[in-house]
Design a protein around this motif. Sequence first.
Motif, PDB file in Angstrom:
ATOM      1  N   LYS A 116       0.835  -1.186   0.000  1.00 32.77           N
ATOM      2  CA  LYS A 116       0.000   0.000   0.000  1.00 32.77           C
ATOM      3  C   LYS A 116       0.877   1.245   0.000  1.00 32.77           C
ATOM      4  CE  LYS A 116      -3.654  -2.311   2.626  1.00 32.77           C
ATOM      5  NZ  LYS A 116      -4.460  -2.296   3.878  1.00 32.77           N
ATOM      6  N   TRP A 117       0.316   2.327  -0.496  1.00 29.58           N
ATOM      7  CA  TRP A 117       1.092   3.567  -0.564  1.00 29.58           C
ATOM      8  C   TRP A 117       1.464   4.059   0.832  1.00 29.58           C
ATOM      9  CZ3 TRP A 117      -0.344   8.048   1.805  1.00 29.58           C
ATOM     10  CH2 TRP A 117      -1.695   8.176   2.206  1.00 29.58           C
ATOM     11  N   GLN A 118       0.630   3.717   1.829  1.00 32.76           N
ATOM     12  CA  GLN A 118       0.972   4.113   3.196  1.00 32.76           C
ATOM     13  C   GLN A 118       2.256   3.434   3.656  1.00 32.76           C
ATOM     14  OE1 GLN A 118      -1.992   3.009   2.186  1.00 32.76           O
ATOM     15  NE2 GLN A 118      -3.698   4.078   3.175  1.00 32.76           N
ATOM     16  N   SER A 119       2.441   2.155   3.250  1.00 33.45           N
ATOM     17  CA  SER A 119       3.659   1.442   3.621  1.00 33.45           C
ATOM     18  C   SER A 119       4.873   2.065   2.949  1.00 33.45           C
ATOM     19  CB  SER A 119       3.537  -0.036   3.237  1.00 33.45           C
ATOM     20  OG  SER A 119       2.476  -0.652   3.924  1.00 33.45           O
ATOM     21  N   ALA A 121       5.125   5.106   1.981  1.00 37.64           N
ATOM     22  CA  ALA A 121       5.344   6.423   2.589  1.00 37.64           C
ATOM     23  C   ALA A 121       6.066   6.298   3.924  1.00 37.64           C
ATOM     24  CB  ALA A 121       3.998   7.145   2.770  1.00 37.64           C
ATOM     25  N   LYS A 122       5.665   5.306   4.739  1.00 36.37           N
ATOM     26  CA  LYS A 122       6.316   5.125   6.040  1.00 36.37           C
ATOM     27  C   LYS A 122       7.776   4.725   5.887  1.00 36.37           C
ATOM     28  CE  LYS A 122       3.187   2.305   7.650  1.00 36.37           C
ATOM     29  NZ  LYS A 122       2.470   1.361   8.538  1.00 36.37           N
ATOM     30  N   ILE A 123       8.042   3.771   4.992  1.00 41.63           N
ATOM     31  CA  ILE A 123       9.419   3.324   4.797  1.00 41.63           C
ATOM     32  C   ILE A 123      10.269   4.454   4.239  1.00 41.63           C
ATOM     33  CG2 ILE A 123      10.892   1.695   3.580  1.00 41.63           C
ATOM     34  CD1 ILE A 123       9.207   0.434   5.776  1.00 41.63           C
ATOM     35  N   LEU A 124       9.728   5.188   3.262  1.00 42.62           N
ATOM     36  CA  LEU A 124      10.476   6.290   2.660  1.00 42.62           C
ATOM     37  C   LEU A 124      10.730   7.392   3.681  1.00 42.62           C
ATOM     38  CD1 LEU A 124      11.697   7.374   0.032  1.00 42.62           C
ATOM     39  CD2 LEU A 124       9.491   8.437  -0.477  1.00 42.62           C
ATOM     40  N   ALA A 125       9.713   7.701   4.492  1.00 38.92           N
ATOM     41  CA  ALA A 125       9.880   8.743   5.512  1.00 38.92           C
ATOM     42  C   ALA A 125      10.942   8.348   6.538  1.00 38.92           C
ATOM     43  CB  ALA A 125       8.545   9.010   6.200  1.00 38.92           C
ATOM     44  N   PHE A 163      18.310  -1.113   9.057  1.00 39.23           N
ATOM     45  CA  PHE A 163      17.062  -1.106   9.807  1.00 39.23           C
ATOM     46  C   PHE A 163      15.883  -0.780   8.898  1.00 39.23           C
ATOM     47  CE2 PHE A 163      14.227  -0.143  13.346  1.00 39.23           C
ATOM     48  CZ  PHE A 163      14.645  -1.076  14.278  1.00 39.23           C
ATOM     49  N   VAL A 164      16.083   0.160   7.970  1.00 40.71           N
ATOM     50  CA  VAL A 164      15.021   0.502   7.021  1.00 40.71           C
ATOM     51  C   VAL A 164      14.680  -0.699   6.140  1.00 40.71           C
ATOM     52  CG1 VAL A 164      14.436   1.949   5.043  1.00 40.71           C
ATOM     53  CG2 VAL A 164      15.559   2.958   7.023  1.00 40.71           C
ATOM     54  N   LEU A 165      15.699  -1.421   5.685  1.00 36.94           N
ATOM     55  CA  LEU A 165      15.460  -2.613   4.869  1.00 36.94           C
ATOM     56  C   LEU A 165      14.685  -3.670   5.642  1.00 36.94           C
ATOM     57  CD1 LEU A 165      18.828  -3.102   2.932  1.00 36.94           C
ATOM     58  CD2 LEU A 165      16.599  -2.544   1.972  1.00 36.94           C
ATOM     59  N   MET A 166      15.066  -3.908   6.891  1.00 38.63           N
ATOM     60  CA  MET A 166      14.366  -4.911   7.690  1.00 38.63           C
ATOM     61  C   MET A 166      12.919  -4.510   7.933  1.00 38.63           C
ATOM     62  SD  MET A 166      17.187  -6.382  10.412  1.00 38.63           S
ATOM     63  CE  MET A 166      17.384  -4.832  11.286  1.00 38.63           C
ATOM     64  N   LEU A 167      12.656  -3.216   8.095  1.00 37.16           N
ATOM     65  CA  LEU A 167      11.272  -2.760   8.232  1.00 37.16           C
ATOM     66  C   LEU A 167      10.461  -3.067   6.978  1.00 37.16           C
ATOM     67  CD1 LEU A 167      11.718   0.714   9.981  1.00 37.16           C
ATOM     68  CD2 LEU A 167      10.707  -1.340  10.967  1.00 37.16           C
ATOM     69  N   LEU A 168      11.089  -2.910   5.820  1.00 40.69           N
ATOM     70  CA  LEU A 168      10.402  -3.237   4.569  1.00 40.69           C
ATOM     71  C   LEU A 168      10.055  -4.716   4.511  1.00 40.69           C
ATOM     72  CD1 LEU A 168       9.465  -2.589   1.672  1.00 40.69           C
ATOM     73  CD2 LEU A 168      11.823  -2.936   0.931  1.00 40.69           C
ATOM     74  N   TYR A 169      10.997  -5.586   4.870  1.00 39.44           N
ATOM     75  CA  TYR A 169      10.746  -7.023   4.839  1.00 39.44           C
ATOM     76  C   TYR A 169       9.641  -7.415   5.824  1.00 39.44           C
ATOM     77  CZ  TYR A 169      15.337  -6.983   2.576  1.00 39.44           C
ATOM     78  OH  TYR A 169      16.402  -6.716   1.754  1.00 39.44           O
TER      79      TYR A 169
END
Length: 369
Positions: A116-119, A121-125, A163-169
Amino acid sequence: MLYSLHPYLKYFALLGLVPWSESCAHSQFVQKLYSAFLIILNAVNFGISINFPQNSELFLSLMVNVIVFVAKIVCVAVIVLQMMVHYDDYFRFCMEIKYLGLRLQCELKIHVGRLKWQSYAKILALGIGCLVTLLPSIYVALNGSLLYFWSSLLSILIIRMQFVLMLLYVDLLGQHASLLGKRLQNVLECHLMGANCSLDSNANRLCSLDFLLALKQCHMELYHLFTHFNDLFGWSILGTYVVLFSDSTVNIYWTQQVLAEVYQYKYLYATFSVFLPSFVNILVFCRYGEFCQRQSVMIGSYLRNLSFHPSIGRETSYKDLLTEFIMQVEQNLLTINAEGFMNADNSLLMSILAAKVTYLIVLMQFSSV
């Protein structure tokens, strides 16, 4: 979903976080040499800087500095080494996500699609925030003395981007668990309606034995996907949490020292730019892990409610398969685990907050001696 992001994720190979090439053995060998170079560079930079300590630095602050930045060096070594060793496992993990998505679409008629675009947006932010919050520390380091900052800058970048990558996974895993839970909810609703519903105009019924078997197999594959993720990133999660915990705790202590006029007020820029993103990352990752656990609990809840339906008792084969499914869900929880040391959930967040208070009290007592 993950494969659609590969053209962008591959640039994280510059920090040694993902493999650059899947099939070229020569490229993988070169990247392993590059990863080894990153580890050696971090250690050498820190070794050089530690030989030139500032004489004006308080002993306690000097000791805390050394402990924090040694933890970062060790964490980076763990992250890069784990990726070096598990190049093939990383691509296998990506393929398992792809195959599970295809299975959900073909057998369960679930539209997986992209995140979803919210996901996004959160990861990018979070990614942009992790980079932007380095600017105040760089400013303080250029205009004053920030012990060991430059020698640890590469370590900070690697840890934050990992950490950002792990959040994406984890977000991907949580979405798959949510889709499976919603389909089980549809099965429960169909039984409550008396099996008078069809699956997307398909002849197969939601209440059929074959459909329940497909759900059971998808759940087992999802559990293996969680297990593979924990094996692939377990030590990285543990090391990253140690660094984020120590970073946020120590910088809160340094903020207190600045407010007590032990240090100049310009250091507030550096301390806030460290403990705020560290705390946010801990909070977000714990919430993602909690979401995955809740989806696992919801799946078990739907199955138990289904087992109490009167029509189930009249079908022996369906009841037996449902009983096996319930036992499978209860024994195979969908959790984010760091090598058996901890589960990423709300209880971990509360434990971290309690530990922060304890260590801050200890540091403040030592600083007053």
